[in-house]
Scaffold this motif. Structure first.
Motif, PDB file in Angstrom:
ATOM      1  N   PRO A1217       0.830  -1.215   0.000  1.00 53.39           N
ATOM      2  CA  PRO A1217       0.000   0.000   0.000  1.00 53.39           C
ATOM      3  C   PRO A1217       0.862   1.262   0.000  1.00 53.39           C
ATOM      4  O   PRO A1217       2.086   1.208   0.141  1.00 53.39           O
ATOM      5  CB  PRO A1217      -0.789  -0.137   1.322  1.00 53.39           C
ATOM      6  N   LEU A1218       0.174   2.391  -0.165  1.00 47.05           N
ATOM      7  CA  LEU A1218       0.843   3.690  -0.060  1.00 47.05           C
ATOM      8  C   LEU A1218       1.289   3.942   1.376  1.00 47.05           C
ATOM      9  O   LEU A1218       0.654   3.475   2.325  1.00 47.05           O
ATOM     10  CB  LEU A1218      -0.091   4.822  -0.501  1.00 47.05           C
ATOM     11  N   LYS A1219       2.398   4.682   1.508  1.00 42.07           N
ATOM     12  CA  LYS A1219       2.920   5.015   2.827  1.00 42.07           C
ATOM     13  C   LYS A1219       2.862   6.523   3.031  1.00 42.07           C
ATOM     14  O   LYS A1219       2.983   7.285   2.082  1.00 42.07           O
ATOM     15  CB  LYS A1219       4.369   4.540   2.958  1.00 42.07           C
ATOM     16  N   THR A1232       4.720   5.219  -4.149  1.00 44.34           N
ATOM     17  CA  THR A1232       4.651   3.993  -4.926  1.00 44.34           C
ATOM     18  C   THR A1232       3.792   2.966  -4.208  1.00 44.34           C
ATOM     19  O   THR A1232       3.827   2.877  -2.968  1.00 44.34           O
ATOM     20  CB  THR A1232       6.062   3.420  -5.141  1.00 44.34           C
ATOM     21  N   CYS A1233       3.018   2.214  -4.989  1.00 44.23           N
ATOM     22  CA  CYS A1233       2.252   1.099  -4.454  1.00 44.23           C
ATOM     23  C   CYS A1233       2.206   0.005  -5.524  1.00 44.23           C
ATOM     24  O   CYS A1233       2.445   0.264  -6.700  1.00 44.23           O
ATOM     25  CB  CYS A1233       0.835   1.529  -4.049  1.00 44.23           C
ATOM     26  N   CYS A1267       2.243   1.234  -9.431  1.00 39.66           N
ATOM     27  CA  CYS A1267       1.766   2.603  -9.700  1.00 39.66           C
ATOM     28  C   CYS A1267       2.699   3.576  -8.988  1.00 39.66           C
ATOM     29  O   CYS A1267       2.919   3.456  -7.772  1.00 39.66           O
ATOM     30  CB  CYS A1267       0.325   2.784  -9.217  1.00 39.66           C
ATOM     31  N   THR A1268       3.256   4.516  -9.744  1.00 40.53           N
ATOM     32  CA  THR A1268       4.168   5.523  -9.197  1.00 40.53           C
ATOM     33  C   THR A1268       3.557   6.895  -9.414  1.00 40.53           C
ATOM     34  O   THR A1268       3.170   7.240 -10.528  1.00 40.53           O
ATOM     35  CB  THR A1268       5.536   5.451  -9.884  1.00 40.53           C
ATOM     36  N   ILE A1269       3.468   7.669  -8.325  1.00 42.10           N
ATOM     37  CA  ILE A1269       2.901   9.030  -8.376  1.00 42.10           C
ATOM     38  C   ILE A1269       4.019  10.001  -8.016  1.00 42.10           C
ATOM     39  O   ILE A1269       4.701   9.825  -7.004  1.00 42.10           O
ATOM     40  CB  ILE A1269       1.717   9.193  -7.395  1.00 42.10           C
ATOM     41  N   ASP A1293     -10.359  -1.982  -4.886  1.00 36.38           N
ATOM     42  CA  ASP A1293      -9.635  -1.831  -3.631  1.00 36.38           C
ATOM     43  C   ASP A1293      -9.079  -0.411  -3.599  1.00 36.38           C
ATOM     44  O   ASP A1293      -8.894   0.225  -4.646  1.00 36.38           O
ATOM     45  CB  ASP A1293      -8.504  -2.852  -3.531  1.00 36.38           C
ATOM     46  N   ARG A1294      -8.808   0.078  -2.375  1.00 38.15           N
ATOM     47  CA  ARG A1294      -8.366   1.473  -2.206  1.00 38.15           C
ATOM     48  C   ARG A1294      -7.207   1.501  -1.219  1.00 38.15           C
ATOM     49  O   ARG A1294      -7.214   0.795  -0.197  1.00 38.15           O
ATOM     50  CB  ARG A1294      -9.523   2.332  -1.678  1.00 38.15           C
ATOM     51  N   SER A1295      -6.203   2.313  -1.532  1.00 34.66           N
ATOM     52  CA  SER A1295      -5.060   2.526  -0.643  1.00 34.66           C
ATOM     53  C   SER A1295      -4.864   4.028  -0.495  1.00 34.66           C
ATOM     54  O   SER A1295      -4.875   4.761  -1.489  1.00 34.66           O
ATOM     55  CB  SER A1295      -3.795   1.880  -1.202  1.00 34.66           C
ATOM     56  N   SER A1296      -4.681   4.500   0.744  1.00 35.44           N
ATOM     57  CA  SER A1296      -4.576   5.935   1.016  1.00 35.44           C
ATOM     58  C   SER A1296      -3.357   6.211   1.861  1.00 35.44           C
ATOM     59  O   SER A1296      -2.843   5.330   2.575  1.00 35.44           O
ATOM     60  CB  SER A1296      -5.832   6.460   1.739  1.00 35.44           C
TER      61      SER A1296
END
Length: 1325
Positions: A1217-1219, A1232-1233, A1267-1269, A1293-1296
């Motif tokens: 998940p995102l950190k 990154t996730c 996925c890289t933001i 699914d969702r990661s925040s």
């Protein structure tokens, strides 16, 4: 044409054990055999992958490449009726063409689909539905201009039925017996032995074959048999002798049927059991169905002998013979030629494996290192030497040595052709300007020469040749028309005889100028300083001076000066030889003006003294010539005055003016011409006067006045008179007195007296007799007219009164004039009874008496006058004897109301000014009568003499005084004037300079002065500023607050300034300020200059895995990327098996990046380089290769069941998940996730509840489930909650995570960030 073959997998065989173990993954290929009416299927395991490359040329241009398989096709095993898909992704330049073929030559069936998947960028071959005819090896051919890359994989189509019984198949391998032929046996015992060898289910069939009908009886007897020996081993194929060579692999094999699969089997060599478990791979035992094999690898001479297989009590043997052949090279090393920076490969094949093989370069043994890659094939027969990154120093002799055998080959390195990244560009410049030719090459280790029209140029003050790094530059200083031509830069490199050229044309245009400020006529005094000045619009244009249309080459006393765009011709000591018409002529511009001597009139003092001491005398009737010498330039205006009145030309008077004298000629002189003669000379530069006395000699005038009789008696007449008013120019010598009696006509001389005596007495009279006397004056020229007396009586007679005094005007109006006078001194012997007042118009001879009766007193007002008419008045005294003689006429007066002189002029001030003029304005006087005009006077600061600005009074209330000297201070005063006279002058409080009005400095906005500049190191930094201010401001250049000093060149003028550094360094970066100052203020402008160069490389590249099948790269920032917001990083990768680098990502601003899309089982090198607008830094490469592990993938694929089709679809879920992130404001943030999902889920980004997927501020990339933001240059507004939502048809699914952006001054955030970093470091320790 060269063909290279690489077998990655050669017929991998998988053994299938039916007894105690089964394989995790089974792959089959099938063959069929017909036995009678029955179809028997035999399955064996094999898959194929094969790669070959056919190159067309060894010289591949830079930037192009051969086809390369990025994602390779995989072998497929699928049941009938299913589908098979081959996917492949290729790259190359030019772009490869993709085609599919079957290895057997059979055309691909029409139902197959061949298409390009634009989403995944893959070429696809889809076969559906599969049949057994589709089993074959399929070729994917990628072709471009340089090579054909061919990748071959197998497709195996299996049957859809249950597995067949291998033992049953083995039993039926023998040939079928004839159906109709019946076997014979001797007795029942033999038949029982036969039945003991077959299964129970075949008893009845076997009995029928041998003709025994008592099937049941035989069965009972068979059961009753005790201790019957059953054969447990049936050898279908025994071991066979083998003969092989050293360093090969040999296989002993046999075929057996075992009743007991757990029977013990032992392999023996020369009566010694083989310890297979401890042979380190030397021996290997395999079983494939009923085939049992012993594999012996790396055979040597010691392996020769007898090998046996002991099974239960049976033993089979075979002999192994090892042949030893002599060592020799199989083929020859051939000379090789490769391009610089490429990899050179030498390969040699040996007849057998040896341990002492050595590679040498120029006789020196080579070891494996970063430069040389030395490999040996698995069989030890093929030795390969790779020379990486070949350079010119690698040229030489390479040899392969083993014992006394030597193979040699020459390696030739072709230098990479020099290319011009940017070629020379045609340049067009103005004459006298600087022309610059520059280019950029692909290599910096080159030797440069410059040519003009084929002629070699040498470095000089004219030509400046610079070569820094990959850039080269030729600067032509002070370009002339002759510098036009074709310029060529020739680049050469060591080891390369080729000359690489780039050519451009330099065109020097004739520099044409325009006159910005032209010349004006100059008037200067002899011996003074004078100059002519022309200002052009271009300071690099020269010109010539001409005098009277002839070029000035050697003009005495003249100096030619050039100051930038200002051209001056200076005359330090003005003389007559300098007068003339001057022309300044430049290309495209011309200005003309004249120079005049400006001497004020002067008269020789000795001549003045002579004129004053010696009057000019002439006899009446003669001609008088008066000459006065003078010196003046230009010739002055000549004005003659006589007794203060201007002399005008008339019949008798003529005036002439010569170059050096003035002449006044009076013909037929009269006595009245005598008097004070004054000559006034005046030009624009001054005036002079000369005074002399003209005496016209004549007989004297009559004695003056009336004769006064002091005594009139009968015996004496005593008279008195006055001397003549004019003695005729000669002294009076005597007076003659004559007499006549009243009534007589003749005059009788009665006596003479000396000239000093004006009295005479005579006794020659008779009492009471009337007489008349006359007196005549005598000089050397003759006798005057007589002064006659009135008739007198000898005794006491009464006479008319004498003359009253000249009347004086005391008051004037438009209707009346008041006059006064004094009584006559002689009343004629009787009191004055009164006065008669007479008047006449000016110019008339008719006197009109105003009163008939005498008036009393000596004051009278004459009224009834005509307004604006000029009158004269006289008075006649009256006594008993009658009226006397009229008095002298009064001064003429105009009948009008009195006019007052004007008062003081109001509000004198300067309205405007320039370098050559000053404009003044004022208001009318508040007191006095209205003025008819104004007299404006001025004087320079260095003189006390006031001079009028105009010859006639100024009619208006403003005036512009021109022709002034620039920046000279002048003083002005003004007075109003009318008919009553001039008013008092009013002077300006202070002097005024001939210059524009005072103004604080300011910058010219139209010049578009930049505030930020980026300059490449080594090129010129030029800052040009335009401004205004009066007086012209002082210009100061500062760098980072300190006045500049050193390498810069600063030019200044009134309205422009230029700052130039011809060759910049990175230390020249900073804030440059131009400061303008004058008496009325200051102004400044800052220019942020950054001198950039190729960026410094990043450091400390680290590789680690955060997400499976990806690589995360981190490195230390390059200082140039941190300082330059436009600089960024470029990420590249290279497969360890190739020398070609591929770009993974560009425009990376952070020092961390995750690389995806890597192939499992492959090794990669990674490279990071910094890039800015100038170019790329040196690369930072990973030291070791990175291996992408494929175990996990293989384990998962091993779990697949070959004959079951599983549904792989599942809802998406996040693996990593995102950190949360905390970022300093202005830095980049990378989040990154990783996720899984099938079908491939769609990715949506949110900030809070707002969809930011399409927002250009946020960069994101989603590849292979990663996925890289990237949020570049974070601001405080970017803080908040960010979410990634992945969704497909089966779910989502969702990661925040939370992003906190803090400032340097935010102490609370800094403390928390420091604490978290300390905790992380403790954890890492």
């Amino acid at each position: 044409m060269t063909t290279i073959h690489h077998k990655e997998m050669l017929q991998e065989h998988v053994s299938m054990e039916f007894s105690s173990s089964t394989t995790d993954m089974q792959t089959f290929s099938q063959t069929t055999k017909i036995v009678g009416e029955e179809i028997v299927t035999r399955k064996s395991s094999s898959t194929t992958e094969f790669f070959s490359l056919v190159t067309r040329s060894s010289n591949i241009p830079a930037g192009e490449s051969i086809p390369e398989f990025v994602d390779k096709p995989q072998p497929v095993i699928a049941p009938e009726g299913d589908k098979a898909m081959f996917r492949v992704r290729v790259q190359g330049n030019p772009k490869p063409n993709i085609s599919w073929k079957r290895e057997s030559g059979t055309p691909i069936k029409e139902s197959a689909k061949i298409f390009y998947d634009s989403v995944n960028k893959e070429h696809v071959l889809k076969l559906e539905p599969l049949t057994s005819d589709d089993s074959d090896n399929y070729k994917c051919i990628a072709s471009n201009d340089h090579a054909d890359a061919i990748y071959t994989v197998s497709l195996l189509v299996t049957e859809g039925e249950e597995k067949l019984n291998f033992k049953k198949m083995l039993r039926k391998r023998g040939p079928p017996p004839p159906k109709k032929q019946q076997k014979k046996v001797k007795d029942e015992k033999e038949m029982l032995e036969i039945l003991s060898q077959v299964p129970k289910k075949d008893f009845e069939k076997t009995c029928m074959e041998y003709g025994f009908t008592d099937f049941r009886g035989l069965l009972k007897k068979l059961k009753g048999m005790k201790k019957v020996e059953v054969e447990t081993i049936q050898i279908l194929k025994p071991l066979e002798d083998r003969e092989t060579k050293v360093d090969t692999t040999v296989v002993f094999e046999c075929i057996m049927e075992l009743k007991d699969p757990n029977v013990k089997m032992t392999w023996i060599k020369d009566n010694e059991p083989l310890r297979i478990q401890y042979s380190l791979g030397k021996y290997d035992v395999k079983q494939m169905g009923t085939k049992y094999m012993l594999v012996i690898t790396n055979v040597n001479m010691n392996d020769a002998g007898t090998y046996s297989l002991s099974v239960d009590k049976k033993r089979m043997s075979a002999k192994l013979t090892v042949l030893d052949e002599p060592l020799k090279f199989l083929g020859e090393m051939k000379p090789m030629k490769v391009m610089e920076r490429q990899t050179a490969v030498f390969e040699i094949h040996l007849s057998k494996k040896v341990p002492n093989f050595v590679w040498k370069f120029n006789g020196k043994e080579l070891k494996r290192d970063e430069k040389y890659e030395i490999t040996v094939s698995e069989d030890g027969l093929t030795h390969t030497l790779k020379i990486k990154d070949a350079r010119l120093s690698d040229s030489g002799e390479f040899s392969a040595e083993v014992g006394d055998l030597v193979q040699k080959a020459q390696l030739t390195i072709d230098r990479i052709p020099i290319k011009f990244v940017s070629t020379l560009k045609n340049v067009r410049v103005k004459e006298r300007s600087c022309a610059c030719l520059e280019c950029e090459l692909t290599s910096k280790n080159v030797t440069l020469r410059w040519k003009k029209d084929g002629q070699l140029l040498e470095r000089s003050s004219k030509y400046s040749m610079n070569h820094e790094g990959k850039r080269a530059e030729l600067v032509i200083e002070d370009a002339q028309l002759s510098d036009s031509g074709e310029y060529t830069v020739v680049a050469m490199q060591d080891g390369d005889p080729m000359e690489y050229c780039s050519t451009a044309a330099v065109t020097v245009e004739e520099r044409l100028a325009t006159v910005k400020s032209g010349m004006s006529d100059v008037h200067a005094a002899t011996g003074s300083l004078a100059e002519l000045c022309v200002v052009l619009n271009d300071e690099k244009v020269d010109g010539v001076w001409l005098k009277d249309a002839e070029e000035i080459t050697d003009l005495t006393g003249a100096q030619i000066v050039k100051q930038g765009a200002v051209h001056k011709l200076i005359f330090p000591n003005m003389g007559p030889e300098h007068e003339g018409k001057y022309t300044f002529r430049a290309k495209g511009a011309e200005s003309e003006a004249s120079v005049f001597i400006a001497d004020p009139p002067t008269i020789d003092p000795s001549a003045l003294e002579a004129l004053a001491a010696h009057p000019v005398t002439v006899k009446v009737g003669h001609t008088a010539n008066i000459k006065v010498p003078f010196r003046a330039k230009p010739l002055p205006k000549v004005t003659w005055y006589k007794d203060g009145m201007e002399v005008t030309e008339e019949e008798r008077v003529s005036m002439e003016r010569g170059e050096d004298q003035a002449l006044l000629t009076i013909s037929n002189c009269a006595r009245e011409d005598s008097g004070i003669i004054m000559l006034k000379l005046k030009n624009d530069h001054g005036s002079a006067t000369a005074t002399l006395h003209l005496s016209a000699l004549d007989r004297p005038k009559p004695p003056q006045g009336r004769v006064e009789f002091l005594e009139l008696s009968g015996n004496c007449v005593h008279m008195k008179w006055k001397a003549p008013k004019d003695n005729g120019g000669r002294p009076i010598t005597q007076f003659i007195v004559e007499r006549k009696a009243v009534g007589k006509k003749s005059w009788i001389k009665i006596g003479e007296v000396d000239s000093k005596v004006t009295k005479f007495s005579t006794n020659k009279v008779e009492e009471g007799k009337a007489y008349q006397f006359r007196i005549l004056a005598v000089n050397s020229e003759g006798v005057s007219d007589p002064l006659e007396t009135e008739e007198v009586f000898a005794g006491n007679p009464i006479e008319p009164p004498g003359l009253a005094s000249q009347p004086q005007v005391t008051d004037v109006t438009k209707e009346a004039v008041t006059i006064t006078w004094n009584a006559p001194t002689q009343d004629g012997g009787a009191p004055v009874l009164g006065y008669i007042v007479e008047r006449r118009k000016k110019g008339s001879n008719l006197w009109v008496p105003f009163n008939k009766d005498p008036i009393q007193g000596t004051k009278y007002t004459v009224d009834g006058l005509l307004e604006d008419t000029e009158y004269e008045f006289r008075v006649v005294a009256v006594n008993k004897a009658g009226p006397g003689q009229p008095s002298m006429p009064s001064s003429s007066v105009v009948a009008k109301d009195p006019v007052k002189p004007p008062g003081l002029v109001q509000g004198l001030h300067v309205s405007d000014s320039s370098n050559s003029s000053i404009s003044l304005a004022w208001l009318e006087p508040a007191e006095g009568d209205p003025p008819s005009g104004y007299i404006l006077e001025m004087r320079a600061e260095d003189t006390k003499e006031w001079s009028k600005c105009t010859k006639i009074p100024i009619s208006g209330t403003c005036y512009t005084v021109g022709g002034l000297t620039e920046r000279q201070k002048y003083f002005f005063r003004i007075r109003a004037v009318n008919e009553a006279g001039c008013g008092e002058p009013v002077e300006l409080d202070e002097g005024v300079r001939a210059m524009p009005p005072p103004a604080a400095p300011k910058f010219d906005l139209s010049a578009r002065l930049k505030s930020h500049m980026v300059v490449r190191a080594g090129t010129a930094l030029c800052i040009h500023a335009a401004f205004s201010g009066s007086p012209p401001p002082n210009v100061i250049w500062l760098k980072d607050g300190v006045p500049t000093k050193g390498r810069e060149a600063i030019t200044k003028s009134k309205n422009h300034s230029q700052f130039l550094i011809s060759s910049t360094k990175r230390s020249d970066s900073g804030v440059y300020r131009i400061l303008l100052q004058n008496e009325f203020g200051e102004a400044y402008h800052d220019i942020h200059v950054r001198v950039a160069d190729f960026p410094q490389p990043p450091t400390n590249l680290q590789l680690f895995e955060e997400v499976p099948n990806t690589v995360t790269l981190t490195w230390n920032h390059s200082p140039d990327v941190q300082e330059d917001s436009e600089a960024h990083y470029v990420i590249m990768k290279r497969d360890a098996s190739t020398a070609t680098w591929f770009t993974v990502a560009e425009h990376v601003f952070s020092n961390k990046y995750t690389v995806t899309g890597l192939l499992p089982g492959r090794k990669y090198y990674f490279r990071v380089l910094a890039r800015n607008e100038i170019g790329d830094s040196d690369p930072l490469d990973s030291r070791d290769t990175w291996l992408v592990n494929k175990d996990k993938t293989e384990d998962q694929s091993a779990k697949l069941k070959p004959y079951q089709q599983k549904d792989w679809r599942h809802a998406p879920r996040f693996l990593t998940p995102l950190k949360p992130h905390t970022v300093l404001r202005g830095q980049d943030c990378t989040m990154t996730c990783a996720f899984l999902g099938n079908p491939r889920p769609t990715v949506t980004l949110y900030k809070g509840d707002v969809n930011i997927t399409a927002n250009s501020k946020f960069w994101y990339n989603s590849t292979s489930g990663v996925c890289t933001i990237v949020i570049p240059t974070c601001t405080l507004k970017d803080s908040g909650e960010y979410s990634v939502v992945v969704e497909n048809e089966l779910g989502k699914d969702r990661s925040s995570c939370t992003l906190t952006v803090y400032d340097k001054d935010d102490k609370a955030i800094l403390a928390s960030v420091t604490e978290s970093l300390q905790k992380k470091s403790k954890y890492l320790m």
